[in-house]
Design an enzyme around this catalytic site. Structure first.
Site, PDB file in Angstrom:
ATOM      1  N   ASP A  28       3.840  -4.221 -21.919  1.00  0.00           N
ATOM      2  CA  ASP A  28       2.749  -5.070 -22.224  1.00  0.00           C
ATOM      3  C   ASP A  28       2.731  -6.529 -20.797  1.00  0.00           C
ATOM      4  O   ASP A  28       3.796  -6.337 -20.749  1.00  0.00           O
ATOM      5  CB  ASP A  28       2.985  -5.516 -23.881  1.00  0.00           C
ATOM      6  N   HIS A  95      -3.326   2.583 -28.776  1.00  0.00           N
ATOM      7  CA  HIS A  95      -2.410   2.540 -28.450  1.00  0.00           C
ATOM      8  C   HIS A  95      -1.060   1.800 -29.656  1.00  0.00           C
ATOM      9  O   HIS A  95      -1.603   1.548 -30.681  1.00  0.00           O
ATOM     10  CB  HIS A  95      -2.054   1.136 -27.115  1.00  0.00           C
TER      11      HIS A  95
HETATM   12  P1  5GP Z   1      -4.469  -5.244 -28.543  1.00  0.00           P
HETATM   13  O1  5GP Z   1      -5.244  -6.257 -29.401  1.00  0.00           O
HETATM   14  O2  5GP Z   1      -5.822  -4.283 -28.230  1.00  0.00           O
HETATM   15  O3  5GP Z   1      -3.986  -3.936 -30.124  1.00  0.00           O
HETATM   16  O4  5GP Z   1      -3.444  -4.744 -27.623  1.00  0.00           O
HETATM   17  C1  5GP Z   1      -4.171  -4.971 -26.397  1.00  0.00           C
HETATM   18  C2  5GP Z   1      -2.528  -4.674 -25.740  1.00  0.00           C
HETATM   19  O5  5GP Z   1      -2.985  -4.692 -23.997  1.00  0.00           O
HETATM   20  C3  5GP Z   1      -2.391  -6.893 -25.386  1.00  0.00           C
HETATM   21  O6  5GP Z   1      -1.406  -6.147 -25.766  1.00  0.00           O
HETATM   22  C4  5GP Z   1      -2.515  -6.629 -24.003  1.00  0.00           C
HETATM   23  O7  5GP Z   1      -1.733  -7.956 -23.162  1.00  0.00           O
HETATM   24  C5  5GP Z   1      -2.195  -5.580 -22.904  1.00  0.00           C
HETATM   25  N1  5GP Z   1      -3.106  -5.143 -22.374  1.00  0.00           N
HETATM   26  C6  5GP Z   1      -4.042  -6.228 -21.902  1.00  0.00           C
HETATM   27  N2  5GP Z   1      -4.431  -5.225 -19.991  1.00  0.00           N
HETATM   28  C7  5GP Z   1      -3.665  -5.035 -20.287  1.00  0.00           C
HETATM   29  C8  5GP Z   1      -3.400  -4.812 -18.873  1.00  0.00           C
HETATM   30  O8  5GP Z   1      -4.024  -4.525 -17.576  1.00  0.00           O
HETATM   31  N3  5GP Z   1      -2.036  -4.368 -18.582  1.00  0.00           N
HETATM   32  C9  5GP Z   1      -0.800  -4.253 -19.500  1.00  0.00           C
HETATM   33  N4  5GP Z   1       0.694  -3.771 -19.309  1.00  0.00           N
HETATM   34  N5  5GP Z   1      -1.159  -4.288 -21.241  1.00  0.00           N
HETATM   35  C10 5GP Z   1      -2.397  -4.657 -21.277  1.00  0.00           C
END
Ligand code: 5GP
Ligand code: ZN
Length: 118
Positions: A28, A95
Site C-alpha cells: 500500500d 482489494h
Molecule cells: P480503500 O479505502 O479503497 O479500502 O483502500 C484503498 C487503498 O489503496 C488505500 O489504503 C490507499 O493507500 C491505497 N492506494 C491508493 N492509491 C494507490 C496507489 O496508486 N498505489 C498503491 N500502492 N496504493 C494505493
C-alpha cells in the site's frame, strides 16, 4: 481503466509482493501498519459483492501464501475489505488489505453507538 487495473497492467508502478496469473499483491502506498499489503484479483470486480465463490476460494489461498511470504502468518494479521459507501471503499476495484507486523488496534467501527440498535 481503473487505478488498480492500471497497476495490474504495470501502467502505474507498484512494489510487488507476490503475483500469479489471477492475483496480485503489492505494498500500500500509504501504510497504516508496519506491514500493509493490498491483494487483488487481476480481473476487475467493483467490490467483494461481485467476486464469484470459486475465484474467492483461490483468492483466499493466494492471501494465505502472501501472509507466509510476508512472515506474518504465525505472529498474526488482519484481512480487511472495505465495501461501498459505509465501508469507506475509495478504490472501486476489489482489494483486501493485509495488515500486521505489530499488535493491531481494535475498537468501535462507527460513530453511532451500537447500544442504540438493541
Ligand atoms: P480503500 O479505502 O479503497 O479500502 O483502500 C484503498 C487503498 O489503496 C488505500 O489504503 C490507499 O493507500 C491505497 N492506494 C491508493 N492509491 C494507490 C496507489 O496508486 N498505489 C498503491 N500502492 N496504493 C494505493
Ligand atoms: Zn479495475
Amino acid at each position: 481503466m481503473c487505478l488498480f487495473c492500471k497497476i495490474v497492467s504495470k501502467e502505474i508502478p507498484s512494489n510487488t509482493v507476490a503475483e500469479n496469473d489471477e492475483f496480485y499483491a503489492f505494498h500500500d502506498i500509504n501504510p497504516k501498519a508496519p506491514v500493509h499489503v493490498l491483494a487483488i484479483p487481476k480481473a476487475h470486480y467493483d467490490s467483494f459483492n461481485d467476486i464469484p465463490g470459486d475465484v474467492m476460494g483461490k483468492m483466499g489461498i493466494f492471501m494465505q501464501e502472501v501472509a507466509k511470504t510476508l512472515g506474518i502468518d504465525q505472529s498474526g494479521y488482519r484481512i480487511i475489505s472495505n465495501i461501498g459507501e459505509n465501508g469507506g471503499q475509495e478504490v472501486k476495484h476489489l482489494h483486501f488489505h493485509i495488515v500486521g507486523g505489530a499488535k493491531l488496534h481494535w475498537g468501535h467501527f462507527a460513530d453511532a453507538d451500537p447500544k442504540d440498535f438493541f
